[in-house]
Design a protein around this motif. Sequence first.
Motif, PDB file in Angstrom:
ATOM      1  N   ARG A 241       0.861  -1.221  -0.021  1.00 32.74           N
ATOM      2  CA  ARG A 241      -0.057   0.161  -0.071  1.00 32.74           C
ATOM      3  C   ARG A 241       0.917   1.226   0.068  1.00 32.74           C
ATOM      4  NH1 ARG A 241      -4.010  -2.487   4.450  1.00 32.74           N
ATOM      5  NH2 ARG A 241      -5.201  -3.907   3.264  1.00 32.74           N
ATOM      6  N   GLU A 242       0.406   2.402  -0.229  1.00 38.73           N
ATOM      7  CA  GLU A 242       0.968   3.732  -0.346  1.00 38.73           C
ATOM      8  C   GLU A 242       1.456   3.968   1.128  1.00 38.73           C
ATOM      9  OE1 GLU A 242      -0.871   6.466  -3.529  1.00 38.73           O
ATOM     10  OE2 GLU A 242      -2.239   5.578  -2.034  1.00 38.73           O
ATOM     11  N   PHE A 243       2.812   4.386   1.312  1.00 42.99           N
ATOM     12  CA  PHE A 243       3.272   4.572   2.633  1.00 42.99           C
ATOM     13  C   PHE A 243       3.799   5.984   2.805  1.00 42.99           C
ATOM     14  CE2 PHE A 243       6.271   4.155   5.918  1.00 42.99           C
ATOM     15  CZ  PHE A 243       5.806   3.384   6.899  1.00 42.99           C
ATOM     16  N   SER A 244       3.105   6.489   3.812  1.00 39.50           N
ATOM     17  CA  SER A 244       3.774   7.913   3.896  1.00 39.50           C
ATOM     18  C   SER A 244       4.426   8.305   5.368  1.00 39.50           C
ATOM     19  CB  SER A 244       2.176   8.789   4.460  1.00 39.50           C
ATOM     20  OG  SER A 244       2.692  10.042   4.941  1.00 39.50           O
ATOM     21  N   ILE A 245       5.751   8.776   5.007  1.00 40.43           N
ATOM     22  CA  ILE A 245       6.493   9.030   6.170  1.00 40.43           C
ATOM     23  C   ILE A 245       6.100  10.086   7.048  1.00 40.43           C
ATOM     24  CG2 ILE A 245       8.931  10.134   6.393  1.00 40.43           C
ATOM     25  CD1 ILE A 245       9.238   7.198   5.826  1.00 40.43           C
ATOM     26  N   ASN A 246       5.440  11.180   6.611  1.00 46.03           N
ATOM     27  CA  ASN A 246       5.025  12.121   7.270  1.00 46.03           C
ATOM     28  C   ASN A 246       3.810  11.614   8.333  1.00 46.03           C
ATOM     29  OD1 ASN A 246       6.504  14.010   6.043  1.00 46.03           O
ATOM     30  ND2 ASN A 246       4.999  14.738   4.637  1.00 46.03           N
ATOM     31  N   TYR A 251       2.480   9.681  13.799  1.00 47.40           N
ATOM     32  CA  TYR A 251       1.894   8.339  14.520  1.00 47.40           C
ATOM     33  C   TYR A 251       2.904   8.412  15.705  1.00 47.40           C
ATOM     34  CZ  TYR A 251       1.224   3.655  15.906  1.00 47.40           C
ATOM     35  OH  TYR A 251       1.046   2.505  16.672  1.00 47.40           O
ATOM     36  N   MET A 252       4.297   8.301  15.236  1.00 47.19           N
ATOM     37  CA  MET A 252       5.259   7.786  16.273  1.00 47.19           C
ATOM     38  C   MET A 252       5.245   8.859  17.501  1.00 47.19           C
ATOM     39  SD  MET A 252       8.637   6.056  14.197  1.00 47.19           S
ATOM     40  CE  MET A 252       8.318   4.528  13.356  1.00 47.19           C
ATOM     41  N   ARG A 253       5.180  10.207  16.870  1.00 50.83           N
ATOM     42  CA  ARG A 253       5.200  11.257  18.148  1.00 50.83           C
ATOM     43  C   ARG A 253       4.159  10.993  18.826  1.00 50.83           C
ATOM     44  NH1 ARG A 253       6.728  14.613  13.492  1.00 50.83           N
ATOM     45  NH2 ARG A 253       4.633  15.148  13.569  1.00 50.83           N
ATOM     46  N   GLY A 254       2.657  10.509  18.427  1.00 50.82           N
ATOM     47  CA  GLY A 254       1.889  10.309  19.228  1.00 50.82           C
ATOM     48  C   GLY A 254       1.895   9.469  20.383  1.00 50.82           C
ATOM     49  N   ILE A 255       2.733   8.269  19.990  1.00 49.77           N
ATOM     50  CA  ILE A 255       2.956   7.219  21.147  1.00 49.77           C
ATOM     51  C   ILE A 255       4.238   7.613  21.647  1.00 49.77           C
ATOM     52  CG2 ILE A 255       1.502   5.752  19.746  1.00 49.77           C
ATOM     53  CD1 ILE A 255       3.955   4.233  18.670  1.00 49.77           C
ATOM     54  N   GLY A 256       4.848   8.640  21.739  1.00 50.49           N
ATOM     55  CA  GLY A 256       6.014   8.902  22.444  1.00 50.49           C
ATOM     56  C   GLY A 256       7.434   8.562  21.950  1.00 50.49           C
ATOM     57  N   ILE A 257       7.384   8.382  20.412  1.00 52.39           N
ATOM     58  CA  ILE A 257       8.679   7.945  19.731  1.00 52.39           C
ATOM     59  C   ILE A 257       9.243   8.975  19.314  1.00 52.39           C
ATOM     60  CG2 ILE A 257       9.835   6.344  18.285  1.00 52.39           C
ATOM     61  CD1 ILE A 257       7.820   4.077  19.004  1.00 52.39           C
ATOM     62  N   GLU A 258      10.174   9.633  19.555  1.00 52.84           N
ATOM     63  CA  GLU A 258      10.946  10.639  18.840  1.00 52.84           C
ATOM     64  C   GLU A 258      11.546  10.340  17.390  1.00 52.84           C
ATOM     65  OE1 GLU A 258      10.404  13.763  19.050  1.00 52.84           O
ATOM     66  OE2 GLU A 258       8.982  13.423  20.726  1.00 52.84           O
ATOM     67  N   ALA A 259      11.039  10.759  16.266  1.00 49.45           N
ATOM     68  CA  ALA A 259      11.689  10.158  15.055  1.00 49.45           C
ATOM     69  C   ALA A 259      10.895  10.971  13.935  1.00 49.45           C
ATOM     70  CB  ALA A 259      11.446   8.593  14.584  1.00 49.45           C
ATOM     71  N   ASN A 260      11.876  12.019  13.371  1.00 46.15           N
ATOM     72  CA  ASN A 260      11.247  13.057  12.313  1.00 46.15           C
ATOM     73  C   ASN A 260      11.416  12.489  10.926  1.00 46.15           C
ATOM     74  OD1 ASN A 260      13.989  13.547  11.218  1.00 46.15           O
ATOM     75  ND2 ASN A 260      14.551  14.693  12.630  1.00 46.15           N
ATOM     76  N   ARG A 261      10.664  13.331  10.032  1.00 47.99           N
ATOM     77  CA  ARG A 261      10.586  12.654   8.765  1.00 47.99           C
ATOM     78  C   ARG A 261      11.892  12.373   8.150  1.00 47.99           C
ATOM     79  NH1 ARG A 261      11.016  13.928   3.717  1.00 47.99           N
ATOM     80  NH2 ARG A 261       9.555  13.542   2.113  1.00 47.99           N
ATOM     81  N   ASN A 262      13.035  13.265   8.335  1.00 50.69           N
ATOM     82  CA  ASN A 262      14.264  12.793   7.738  1.00 50.69           C
ATOM     83  C   ASN A 262      14.891  11.773   8.165  1.00 50.69           C
ATOM     84  OD1 ASN A 262      13.997  15.470   6.092  1.00 50.69           O
ATOM     85  ND2 ASN A 262      15.333  16.539   7.645  1.00 50.69           N
ATOM     86  N   THR A 263      14.619  11.497   9.526  1.00 51.78           N
ATOM     87  CA  THR A 263      15.344  10.233  10.001  1.00 51.78           C
ATOM     88  C   THR A 263      14.625   9.084   9.549  1.00 51.78           C
ATOM     89  OG1 THR A 263      15.937  11.342  12.051  1.00 51.78           O
ATOM     90  CG2 THR A 263      15.560   8.851  12.130  1.00 51.78           C
ATOM     91  N   LEU A 264      13.166   8.917   9.623  1.00 52.77           N
ATOM     92  CA  LEU A 264      12.388   7.658   9.054  1.00 52.77           C
ATOM     93  C   LEU A 264      12.696   7.608   7.745  1.00 52.77           C
ATOM     94  CD1 LEU A 264       9.054   8.208  10.922  1.00 52.77           C
ATOM     95  CD2 LEU A 264      11.004   6.720  11.320  1.00 52.77           C
ATOM     96  N   SER A 265      12.819   8.545   6.883  1.00 53.34           N
ATOM     97  CA  SER A 265      13.043   8.458   5.513  1.00 53.34           C
ATOM     98  C   SER A 265      14.466   7.942   5.077  1.00 53.34           C
ATOM     99  CB  SER A 265      13.046   9.952   4.707  1.00 53.34           C
ATOM    100  OG  SER A 265      13.279   9.838   3.233  1.00 53.34           O
ATOM    101  N   ALA A 266      15.563   8.147   5.859  1.00 56.55           N
ATOM    102  CA  ALA A 266      16.807   7.700   5.794  1.00 56.55           C
ATOM    103  C   ALA A 266      16.565   6.071   6.370  1.00 56.55           C
ATOM    104  CB  ALA A 266      17.874   8.270   7.011  1.00 56.55           C
ATOM    105  N   TYR A 267      16.021   5.870   7.266  1.00 63.14           N
ATOM    106  CA  TYR A 267      15.816   4.418   7.653  1.00 63.14           C
ATOM    107  C   TYR A 267      14.953   3.704   6.732  1.00 63.14           C
ATOM    108  CZ  TYR A 267      16.592   5.411  12.740  1.00 63.14           C
ATOM    109  OH  TYR A 267      17.383   5.979  13.756  1.00 63.14           O
ATOM    110  N   LEU A 268      14.064   4.342   6.060  1.00 64.68           N
ATOM    111  CA  LEU A 268      13.302   3.365   4.897  1.00 64.68           C
ATOM    112  C   LEU A 268      14.684   3.322   3.782  1.00 64.68           C
ATOM    113  CD1 LEU A 268      11.111   2.372   3.573  1.00 64.68           C
ATOM    114  CD2 LEU A 268      10.253   4.394   2.764  1.00 64.68           C
ATOM    115  N   GLU A 269      15.489   4.162   3.500  1.00 59.72           N
ATOM    116  CA  GLU A 269      16.455   3.814   2.396  1.00 59.72           C
ATOM    117  C   GLU A 269      17.340   2.610   2.820  1.00 59.72           C
ATOM    118  OE1 GLU A 269      18.673   6.808   0.918  1.00 59.72           O
ATOM    119  OE2 GLU A 269      17.128   8.366   0.628  1.00 59.72           O
ATOM    120  N   HIS A 270      17.719   2.741   4.158  1.00 58.28           N
ATOM    121  CA  HIS A 270      18.343   1.724   4.774  1.00 58.28           C
ATOM    122  C   HIS A 270      17.713   0.237   4.562  1.00 58.28           C
ATOM    123  CE1 HIS A 270      20.847   4.971   6.171  1.00 58.28           C
ATOM    124  NE2 HIS A 270      20.464   5.017   7.364  1.00 58.28           N
ATOM    125  N   LEU A 271      16.436   0.267   5.020  1.00 61.15           N
ATOM    126  CA  LEU A 271      15.692  -1.045   4.827  1.00 61.15           C
ATOM    127  C   LEU A 271      15.913  -1.598   3.378  1.00 61.15           C
ATOM    128  CD1 LEU A 271      12.846  -0.155   7.365  1.00 61.15           C
ATOM    129  CD2 LEU A 271      14.714  -1.971   7.744  1.00 61.15           C
TER     130      LEU A 271
END
Length: 413
Positions: A241-246, A251-271
Amino acid sequence: MGIVREVVEDYLEVEVDGVERELEVPLPRVPRAIAITGPRRAGKSFYMLQRFKRLLSQIPALYLPLDDDRLYPPTLDTLGELLEVFHEIHDERRGVLFLDEVQEVQKWELFVKRAVSLGHTVFVSGSSSKLLSREIATQLRGRGVSFELYPFSFREFLRAKSFEPGESLPKKARIKALLEEYLRWGGFPEVVLEKSELLKRKTLEGYVDLILYRDVVERFGVKNTRALRLLLRLIGSSFGREFSINRTARYMRGIGIEANRNTLSAYLEHLEDAYLVVRVKKLAPPRESEKALPKVYLIDTGLVRVFKENLELGRLMESVVLTELLRMGIRPYYLKTQRFEVDFVIREGDSYRLIQVTRSPEGDTLEREIKALGEASKLIPVHERTLITWDDEGEIGRVKLVPLWRWLLGVKP
């Protein structure tokens, strides 16, 4: 040098028995570096050993697995000793070297460059698509090429099961049963050959942990492992399905996990670099395509088991089609408007090939899928329209209906 020679001689004697892999890598006429990349546990080591044993009777060759505990930690000196051992054993100035898991050696590319300049062809394997490809390209300056090896194709899967396809009713019934097993458990060789479903599941869970920590956390120095694991879990539970980093960052901030868009975008590239996930971009002009949401898949349907209990056969079918396209060297797009969506769009020359995947093309579903292919044909020049189904075949207008098993095997009715 004694340890290097000991390891080399062990592999000169080892017997290789197993499923013949389909990846065709021609031996170049001039010395080159050849990188074989792909997911961990997909069979790269076996493929390298298979090629080595096949070549050994034709040309001087040596195989060195750099993750062998006797060599730990391997260095550039270890590789230098390999050349000395090569000359001792073969009494030749040039031949073929196979370096398995070459990323275990820092600055390995310097040795490969030297070996190629001395007249050797060097096969290297590893589990980072960008690392090997980039170093091969930059250091070898046009004298290196890369190939990708994925888990078993359905053809290889059937060979592993000692099954010969056919057109009789019993054969067709059996092939569909095996296809369902392939969809639900994937094509990692060890998983295919394992009979216990509990051990299959545990093996796949182990693969995810291994790849995540060795090929992402350690390689890229990831600190926020909680965010990384949650990102992968969210992808695994909604693959295809379409996947939105934003949206994921919010969602992560809402459950107390600090991860901004740039960090998650880099993690997706690493995966993606580690061959855990694959992104499919939207077909659009370049700038729009880069901004549009990608569809994200897991590299093998068996990995879905790690993240989901309820498996949707239709989405597994779509994922298997994508991985088969990747095996063919094809990077497809998807096409979506407010009115329709086409799963895979493949550019071929000045026109496109469309592939739609559905489990049950009946009633409204069939009408919707056929209409989507027709609507897409109004937007872009199309020369072929295929609807891949579970069991239906035939032709409706200009759309070919092909059962998934036929399409995967390349069998014509």
